[in-house]
Write a protein that holds these residues in place. Structure first.
Motif, mmCIF file in Angstrom:
data_model
loop_
_atom_site.group_PDB
_atom_site.id
_atom_site.type_symbol
_atom_site.label_atom_id
_atom_site.label_comp_id
_atom_site.label_asym_id
_atom_site.label_seq_id
_atom_site.Cartn_x
_atom_site.Cartn_y
_atom_site.Cartn_z
ATOM 1 N N ALA A 25 0.850 -1.195 0.000
ATOM 2 C CA ALA A 25 0.000 0.000 0.000
ATOM 3 C C ALA A 25 0.886 1.247 0.000
ATOM 4 N N PHE A 26 1.932 1.194 0.799
ATOM 5 C CA PHE A 26 2.810 2.344 0.912
ATOM 6 C C PHE A 26 3.502 2.624 -0.428
ATOM 7 N N ARG A 27 3.890 1.532 -1.101
ATOM 8 C CA ARG A 27 4.555 1.681 -2.405
ATOM 9 C C ARG A 27 3.609 2.355 -3.410
ATOM 10 N N VAL A 28 2.362 1.882 -3.441
ATOM 11 C CA VAL A 28 1.389 2.466 -4.379
ATOM 12 C C VAL A 28 1.126 3.930 -4.026
ATOM 13 N N LEU A 29 0.982 4.194 -2.746
ATOM 14 C CA LEU A 29 0.739 5.583 -2.325
ATOM 15 C C LEU A 29 1.883 6.487 -2.764
ATOM 16 N N LYS A 30 3.110 5.998 -2.573
ATOM 17 C CA LYS A 30 4.275 6.810 -2.915
ATOM 18 C C LYS A 30 4.349 7.074 -4.410
ATOM 19 N N GLU A 31 3.990 6.034 -5.185
ATOM 20 C CA GLU A 31 4.096 6.201 -6.640
ATOM 21 C C GLU A 31 3.033 7.141 -7.191
ATOM 22 N N ARG A 32 1.855 7.207 -6.542
ATOM 23 C CA ARG A 32 0.767 7.940 -7.177
ATOM 24 C C ARG A 32 0.010 8.963 -6.336
ATOM 25 N N TYR A 33 -0.011 8.784 -5.012
ATOM 26 C CA TYR A 33 -1.012 9.544 -4.254
ATOM 27 C C TYR A 33 -0.455 10.607 -3.317
ATOM 28 N N LEU A 34 0.721 10.326 -2.767
ATOM 29 C CA LEU A 34 1.240 11.262 -1.767
ATOM 30 C C LEU A 34 1.776 12.520 -2.443
ATOM 31 N N TRP A 35 1.475 13.654 -1.853
ATOM 32 C CA TRP A 35 1.942 14.929 -2.404
ATOM 33 C C TRP A 35 3.337 15.248 -1.887
ATOM 34 N N LYS A 36 4.034 16.064 -2.677
ATOM 35 C CA LYS A 36 5.275 16.679 -2.181
ATOM 36 C C LYS A 36 4.852 17.832 -1.289
ATOM 37 N N LYS A 37 5.478 17.938 -0.130
ATOM 38 C CA LYS A 37 5.076 19.017 0.783
ATOM 39 C C LYS A 37 5.483 20.397 0.240
ATOM 40 N N GLY A 38 6.541 20.426 -0.515
ATOM 41 C CA GLY A 38 6.983 21.681 -1.116
ATOM 42 C C GLY A 38 8.133 21.363 -2.043
ATOM 43 N N VAL A 39 8.650 22.382 -2.748
ATOM 44 C CA VAL A 39 9.742 22.132 -3.682
ATOM 45 C C VAL A 39 10.944 21.574 -2.906
ATOM 46 N N GLY A 40 11.456 20.448 -3.385
ATOM 47 C CA GLY A 40 12.625 19.855 -2.740
ATOM 48 C C GLY A 40 12.330 19.201 -1.393
ATOM 49 N N GLU A 41 11.069 19.223 -0.980
ATOM 50 C CA GLU A 41 10.749 18.642 0.330
ATOM 51 C C GLU A 41 10.257 17.210 0.221
ATOM 52 N N ASP A 42 10.119 16.555 1.404
ATOM 53 C CA ASP A 42 9.655 15.165 1.445
ATOM 54 C C ASP A 42 8.207 15.041 0.995
ATOM 55 N N LEU A 43 7.823 13.778 0.778
ATOM 56 C CA LEU A 43 6.413 13.502 0.505
ATOM 57 C C LEU A 43 5.636 13.573 1.810
ATOM 58 N N GLU A 44 4.349 13.895 1.705
ATOM 59 C CA GLU A 44 3.501 13.796 2.889
ATOM 60 C C GLU A 44 3.440 12.323 3.326
ATOM 61 N N THR A 45 3.102 12.068 4.563
ATOM 62 C CA THR A 45 2.924 10.691 5.031
ATOM 63 C C THR A 45 1.500 10.266 4.688
ATOM 64 N N PRO A 46 1.194 8.949 4.727
ATOM 65 C CA PRO A 46 -0.198 8.533 4.510
ATOM 66 C C PRO A 46 -1.144 9.236 5.486
#
Ligand code: ADP
Length: 569
Positions: A8-29
Motif C-alpha cells: 500500500a505504501f509503495r502504491v501511495l508513494k508512486e501515485r497519491y502522496l503529495w510533495k510538501k513543497g519544492v525539494g521537500e519530502d512527501l507527505e505521510t499517509p
C-alpha cells in the motif's frame, strides 16, 4: 491509525502522496488522510458551524485511516487542491456532428487529466461509408472515432501518473455492430477502452427464438440490413472468448431501475460499468472494507451501519466541494447528486468467517450484507435530505413524494482496483485471485517480490502441517486446492478465482446487484478451457437475472492481467 502494508505504501508513494513543497519530502499517509478529511469536511460549513466541521473532519479521518472506508482515487489524489476534481465516473454525449465529436473529445481529455474515467454511447453516429449529404464525402463511422478517442486518451497522462479509462458502448441495432464487436480481436488494440454492446430485451428474445434482427440507421430509423440475431450473438461470445471484449450492457434492465426514468434514457456507463449515468452526469464513489467488520467470528453490523452512514455523508459532501470540468457536468451532477457507496474485502470477510465463496451460505450472506448496506445508505441519504434538502430533480424521481432523498442513487460496487491495495484487502466482491502474488511496479511493470496471502500463511502457521513445503507449493502455483496434506475445509475456504465455478461468480454478482441501485462491476473468471458456448450461457443467465452488465475474463486469453498468479515453476 491502522498500519499500512508495504505494498500500500509503495502504491501511495508512486501515485497519491503529495510533495510538501519544492525539494521537500512527501507527505505521510496520515497527512494524506488528514488533507482529504479536512477538504471534505469543509462542506459542513454550509449548514453548520466550525465545530461541526471539526467533528466531521475527525470522523472522516478516522474511517479512512482505520481503513474502514476509502473514497475513489481522484478524491485521495486531488482533495486539497484549489479546484479539486474528486469524481471517478463520467458519461459524455457523442452527437452525430464533427464539432460534437471533437467537443466531447476535448472534454474527455480534461476529465482524464484530473483522474476521472469516461463512458460514451456511440450509437448516434451514422455508419461508416454513409453519405455526408451536402458537404460530400463519406462518414468515418463510430469505430473510427472510438480509435481516435483511444489514441487521444493514451496521450493524456493524469498528472504524469496513469492513463485515462473509457467505456465505449454501441447498441446492438447499429449497422456497424459487427465491426465494433471485432474491434479488440487482436488483444493489444484499444488499450484505453472497455467495450460493451448495448443489448435490449427484444434482441435477447430474438436470439433465443433464433429470429432475424434489423440493423437500423440511427438518423432515419431505416432498416439497413437484416441478419440472424444469432450471427451477432456468436460474434459477441467469440470476441469475449478471445479477449474478454465485448462485455454486455443490458439497457432495459438499467432503464427498469432508473430512478429518474421520466427524465429520459440511460444508455452508457462509466469505464468499469458500476455506474449507469445520463449524459453529462458524474458520480463519486467510496467503498467500505468488509474485512474490517468481523468481530469475534461474527459480522459487526453495528459498526458497519455506522460507517455506511458516515460514508454516505462523506460522498454527499464530495459533491458539495467538488470542482467540475464544465458547467454542463456541474449542472447535471448537482441536479441528481448521484453517489456510489460499495464494498471491498468481501472475500476476506468470508475467509474470516470460514465460509467458502462457492457456497449458498456465502451468496445468502452477500444478500444480507448488501441489503443492510442499502437500507442504511438510503436512510442516511433520507436524513441528509431532511437536513439539507432533496436533490433538485427529486420531484421527477421514484422517491417522490413519499421519501425525501438527498441523492438519486446511493450504491455502486466498484472494482476498487487501487483502493483495495491501499486497504490491503481483496478487491470489490471478487474472490481471491491467487494465494501468492508477484507484484509489479504500477508504472514500469518491473517485477517485485512474491507474497503469500497473509490469512493463508496464518492458517498454515496455526495447523500441524509441513509448513515450508506447503508455502513453497503455493508460491509456485498460487493455489492450494490440490495439496493433499491440507484438510478439506481449508482447501475449500481458500479456493481462488479460477478454481471457483463461473456460476458462483455470477451468483455473487446477482446477489449484490439485487440490493444495489447503480450497478456491480464484476469479472466472471473462466478457466482457459472454457468454450465460447460457456460464455454465451453466462451472458444469457446474467440478463435473465436482471444484471445491468456482464464481463468475463478467460485465463490466458489475449487480454492483459494486472496480477500474476503464482510465479510458475
Ligand atoms: P480506485 O480503486 O482507483 O478508486 P476503481 O478500480 O474502483 O478505482 O475504479 C472505479 C472507477 O474509477 C472506474 O469505473 C472508472 O470510472 C474510474 N477509473 C479507474 N481507473 C481509471 C483510470 N486509469 N483512469 C480514469 N478513470 C479510472
Amino acid at each position: 491509525m491502522e498500519k499500512l502494508s508495504d505494498n500500500a505504501f509503495r502504491v501511495l508513494k508512486e501515485r497519491y502522496l503529495w510533495k510538501k513543497g519544492v525539494g521537500e519530502d512527501l507527505e505521510t499517509p496520515e497527512d494524506m488522510f488528514r488533507r482529504v478529511a479536512r477538504h471534505i469536511a469543509k462542506a459542513e460549513l454550509k449548514w453548520g458551524d466550525s465545530s461541526e466541521e471539526k467533528k466531521w473532519e475527525e470522523t472522516f479521518f478516522r474511517i479512512m485511516s482505520d481503513l474502514f472506508f476509502l473514497p475513489n482515487s481522484p478524491t485521495l489524489m486531488n482533495a486539497g487542491l484549489e479546484s479539486a476534481q474528486l469524481s471517478a465516473c463520467f458519461v459524455l454525449p457523442v452527437n452525430d456532428s464533427l464539432s460534437g465529436i471533437f467537443d466531447t473529445l476535448k472534454l474527455a481529455a480534461l476529465v482524464h487529466q484530473k483522474g476521472g474515467g469516461t463512458g460514451f454511447n456511440f450509437s448516434e453516429l451514422r455508419p461508416v461509408g454513409d453519405s455526408l449529404g451536402s458537404q460530400g464525402g463519406y462518414a468515418s463511422g463510430p469505430v473510427s472515432f472510438i480509435k481516435l478517442y483511444d489514441f487521444a486518451t493514451g496521450q493524456v497522462k493524469q498528472g504524469g501518473k496513469r492513463r485515462g479509462a473509457n467505456m465505449g458502448v454501441l447498441n446492438v441495432d447499429h449497422p456497424d455492430i459487427l465491426e465494433f464487436i471485432r474491434l479488440k480481436v487482436n488483444g493489444k488494440a484499444l488499450q484505453n477502452f472497455n467495450l460493451s454492446v448495448g443489448i435490449t430485451d427484444q434482441f435477447m428474445e430474438a436470439v433465443i427464438a433464433n429470429k432475424n434482427w434489423g440493423l437500423i440507421h440511427p438518423n432515419s430509423a431505416r432498416v439497413i440490413k437484416i441478419i440472424p440475431a444469432r450471427d451477432i450473438w456468436e460474434n459477441i461470445v467469440q470476441g469475449a472468448w478471445e479477449n474478454g471484449n465485448p462485455g454486455l450492457v443490458f439497457l432495459d434492465n438499467i432503464q427498469a431501475s432508473n430512478p429518474l426514468a421520466k427524465m429520459g434514457k440511460i444508455w452508457a456507463t462509466n469505464p468499469c460499468g458500476e455506474v449507469p449515468l445520463m449524459e453529462y452526469e458524474s458520480c463519486n464513489l467510496g467503498s467500505v472494507n468488509l474485512a474490517r467488520f468481523v468481530y469475534q467470528g461474527k459480522v459487526d453490523f453495528k459498526t458497519l451501519g455506522k460507517t455506511v452512514k458516515e460514508g454516505i455523508r462523506f460522498l454527499d459532501n464530495v459533491i458539495e466541494v467538488n470542482h467540475y470540468p464544465n458547467k454542463k457536468i456541474e449542472r447535471a451532477t448537482l441536479s441528481n447528486r448521484k453517489i456510489g457507496l460499495g464494498v471491498m474485502g468481501w472475500a476476506e470477510m468470508l475467509l474470516q468467517l470460514h465460509i467458502p465463496y462457492d457456497s449458498q451460505e456465502a451468496v445468502d450472506l452477500g444478500k444480507e450484507i448488501m441489503s443492510f448496506i442499502q437500507n442504511e445508505s438510503k436512510e442516511a441519504s433520507h436524513q441528509l435530505a431532511l437536513e439539507r434538502g432533496s436533490f433538485p430533480n427529486w420531484d421527477k424521481s421514484i422517491y417522490h413524494p413519499a421519501k425525501p432523498m438527498r441523492n438519486a442513487t446511493v450504491n455502486s460496487i466498484a472494482p476498487t482496483g487501487t483502493i483495495s491495495i491501499l486497504a490491503n484487502t481483496s478487491s470489490s466482491i471478487e474472490p481471491l485471485f491467487a494465494l501468492a502474488f508477484q507484484r509489479r511496479r504500477v508504472l514500469s511493470g518491473e517485477p517485485l517480490d512474491t507474497e503469500v496471502h497473509p490469512l493463508f500463511a496464518k492458517a498454515i502457521a496455526e495447523g500441524a502441517f509441513p509448513q515450508q513445503e506447503i508455502l513453497e507449493e503455493v508460491r509456485a502455483t498460487g493455489q492450494c486446492g490440490h495439496i493433499a496434506a491440507l484438510p478439506y475445509e481449508l482447501r475449500s475456504v481458500f479456493k481462488t478465482a479460477l478454481e471457483i465455478d463461473p456460476k458462483w461468480h455470477l451468483q455473487h454478482q446477482i446477489a449484490f446487484q439485487q440490493f444495489t441501485d447503480n450497478a456491480v462491476s464484476k469479472t466472471v473468471n473462466l478457466p482457459s478451457s472454457a468454450s465460447p458456448e460457456d460464455i454465451g450461457r453466462i451472458y444469457l443467465e446474467a440478463w435473465r437475472h436482471k444484471a445491468k452488465g456482464v464481463t468475463v475474463f478467460r485465463n490466458n486469453a489475449g487480454n492483459e492481467q494486472v496480477i500474476y498468479q503464482g510465479i510458475g515453476r
